[in-house]
Design an enzyme around this catalytic site. Structure first.
Site, PDB file in Angstrom:
ATOM      1  N   HIS A 120      19.946  30.405  26.156  1.00  0.00           N
ATOM      2  CA  HIS A 120      20.077  31.604  26.982  1.00  0.00           C
ATOM      3  C   HIS A 120      19.064  31.658  28.128  1.00  0.00           C
ATOM      4  CE1 HIS A 120      17.026  33.503  24.140  1.00  0.00           C
ATOM      5  NE2 HIS A 120      16.574  33.939  25.301  1.00  0.00           N
TER       6      HIS A 120
ATOM      7  N   ASP B 113      21.829  28.333  19.919  1.00  0.00           N
ATOM      8  CA  ASP B 113      21.116  28.802  21.111  1.00  0.00           C
ATOM      9  C   ASP B 113      19.996  27.844  21.502  1.00  0.00           C
ATOM     10  OD1 ASP B 113      20.494  30.426  23.277  1.00  0.00           O
ATOM     11  OD2 ASP B 113      19.182  31.741  22.116  1.00  0.00           O
TER      12      ASP B 113
ATOM     13  N   SER C 107      11.002  33.501  25.355  1.00  0.00           N
ATOM     14  CA  SER C 107      12.164  32.767  24.854  1.00  0.00           C
ATOM     15  C   SER C 107      12.055  31.281  25.168  1.00  0.00           C
ATOM     16  CB  SER C 107      13.454  33.315  25.475  1.00  0.00           C
ATOM     17  OG  SER C 107      13.780  34.559  24.937  1.00  0.00           O
TER      18      SER C 107
END
Length: 485
Positions: free
Chosen positions: A118, A148, A227
């Site tokens: 992402h 992911d 992230s």
């Protein structure tokens, strides 16, 4: 003589005592362990710092001129170039640059970088910035939406001092261990935060049935920009990829989630080897055991994965697995729930011979299976159908059923299936509370196959106050317990 207020005298005494205490350093026996503890954090942070990168991504987005861009969602932030001023006299969509920031880690001397999908999904341009300020172009070489995870590779000339991180062993982690999270929260690059492993094996976070989740939970502060960055143990080894937070405000609330590095290592291996991730398959539909299901199946625990469906010609069918079995061990590892089994099977290389231990009607038995390969789209093998007519209403359960016609079978995906079709479910009835819906197919009652209304009535007639049903919809099958009013 002027008298000072009592509170002033008290404050002066406290200050004098504090100053006196400050003149004396902490005893060496107290200071040394604290200093060593502090140095350990600093040493780990310094060790991992050269391997951590900040990732800048950019893509072009077209939007109608009447609706200027706005918002600050993850992972991207909108921005305007200095000369990007709306021109109302122009027609057609405008193009805007959408940027995002995340983190990643160098994993080998070839310049491969591990991060979250992402962070870089659907981007036109990717750059990575090292701790010393060096910024290099990178490209996406592999992605895995089901975990992911994305793998990048530096396109520019590699730095001579490129320092790959050491990938650790997340399976060996213990709850309570200290960890560091490194990333760029809110754009503050190379930020280090500390916490502990709060839990392991967190799942059902995303809600997407195609995802594979086995998150590490940490209270190390993780925010937007973290992230893709590393979660590091006190040996300086990466044991997770920081991925998400649970928070009502969108900012760290002490519940951060990281992909375990053991899962990431296998994804990394497959993406670099073949460009796609190869996953194992048994060919069964499974569900978690509830206390009510365990009671009906004569099983003393709710641990394990209940088999609701065995697909035709699958590895499970060839191994002798049957609907109603509860898988309690897979290749020597105890099974807690369906997510646990799903992850273990997926992480097994196709062609591997494994041992299954299943609980069948209260007795454990060993089965041998050869793991197949999950199709690229995640689909299970094709499923396998009947005829008759009048309906039957069971007031005790709030359920109306009728025979399955050929037309219904084709429309509902029940071709080559046998069973009776649910056509009505009364509001607030036992059937409704059990999650039954019109369009479901009942294929078993109390472990007996039902092919028509007569089979259904006979099996149900032997029921006192509870009935164990195996039902199917278009996508899956599962067991439910019906209890009379």
């Amino acid at each position: 003589m002027k008298t000072q207020p009592l509170v002033t005298l008290f404050a002066s005494a406290i200050l004098a005592g504090a100053l006196h205490a400050a003149e004396k350093p902490l005893p060496a026996s107290t200071a040394a362990p604290l200093r060593a503890f502090s140095d350990a954090f600093a040493d780990v942070a310094a060790h991992i710092k050269p391997s951590v990168v900040t990732i800048f991504s950019e893509k072009t987005v077209k939007m109608p001129r009447s609706h200027p861009p706005f918002g600050n969602g993850m992972p991207f932030q909108w921005f305007y170039d200095e000369d990007d001023v709306p021109q109302p006299r122009r027609s057609g969509p405008r193009e805007y640059k959408q940027t995002g920031m995340g983190s990643g880690m160098v994993v080998d001397k070839e310049g491969h970088i591990l991060t979250n999908l992402h962070v870089v999904d659907d981007t036109d341009d990717v750059k990575v910035k090292f701790a010393d300020g060096t910024t290099l172009a990178a490209e996406i070489v592999g992605t895995d939406p089901r975990t992911d995870i994305a793998v990048l590779k530096i396109k520019d000339k590699l730095p001579t001092d490129l320092t790959p991180a050491t990938l650790g062993d997340s399976e060996a982690l213990r709850v309570g261990e200290w960890v560091l999270a490194i990333g760029a929260p809110f754009g503050f690059e190379q930020t280090v935060t500390a916490g502990i492993i709060s839990a392991k094996g967190r799942s059902q976070i995303d809600g997407d049935r195609d995802k594979y989740e086995d998150f590490l939970q940490t209270d190390a502060s993780i925010n937007r920009g973290n992230s893709g960055g590393p979660l590091v143990n006190m040996r300086g080894e990466i044991i997770g990829i920081n991925t998400a937070i649970i928070s009502a405000s969108g900012q760290s609330a002490g519940v951060g989630l990281a992909i375990p590095i053991d899962m990431a290592k296998r994804v990394l291996r497959d993406l670099l080897k073949s460009g796609h991730v190869s996953r194992g398959l048994l060919g069964i539909g499974i569900q978690d055991l509830t206390p009510a299901l365990a009671e009906q199946l004569n099983i003393a625990t709710t641990k394990g994965a209940l088999v609701g469906q065995v697909f035709k010609d699958s590895p499970a069918e060839k191994a002798g697995v049957k609907a109603g079995d509860v898988v309690v061990r897979f290749n020597g590892k105890a099974i807690d729930d369906t997510q646990n089994l799903r992850n273990l099977v997926a992480a097994t290389d196709p062609g591997t011979k494994v041992e299954l231990i299943v609980n069948r009607a209260g007795k454990e038995m060993k089965l041998a299976a050869t793991v197949g390969e999950l199709p690229a789209d995640g689909a299970q093998p094709a499923r396998q159908r009947h005829n008759d007519r009048p309906s039957d209403k069971t007031d005790d359960y709030g359920l109306t059923i009728e025979p399955l016609t050929d037309r219904q079978a084709r429309a509902l995906g029940f071709e080559n299936e046998e069973g009776v079709l649910i056509t009505e479910v009364a509001n607030e009835s036992p059937a409704a509370e059990a999650g039954l819906r019109p369009g479901f197919l009942i294929v078993e009652v109390n472990r007996q196959r039902v092919a028509n209304l007569e089979d259904f009535r006979t099996a149900l007639g032997k029921t006192k106050d509870k009935a164990l049903l195996l039902v199917k919809n278009k996508d899956s099958s599962r067991y439910v317990v019906l209890q009379t009013k």
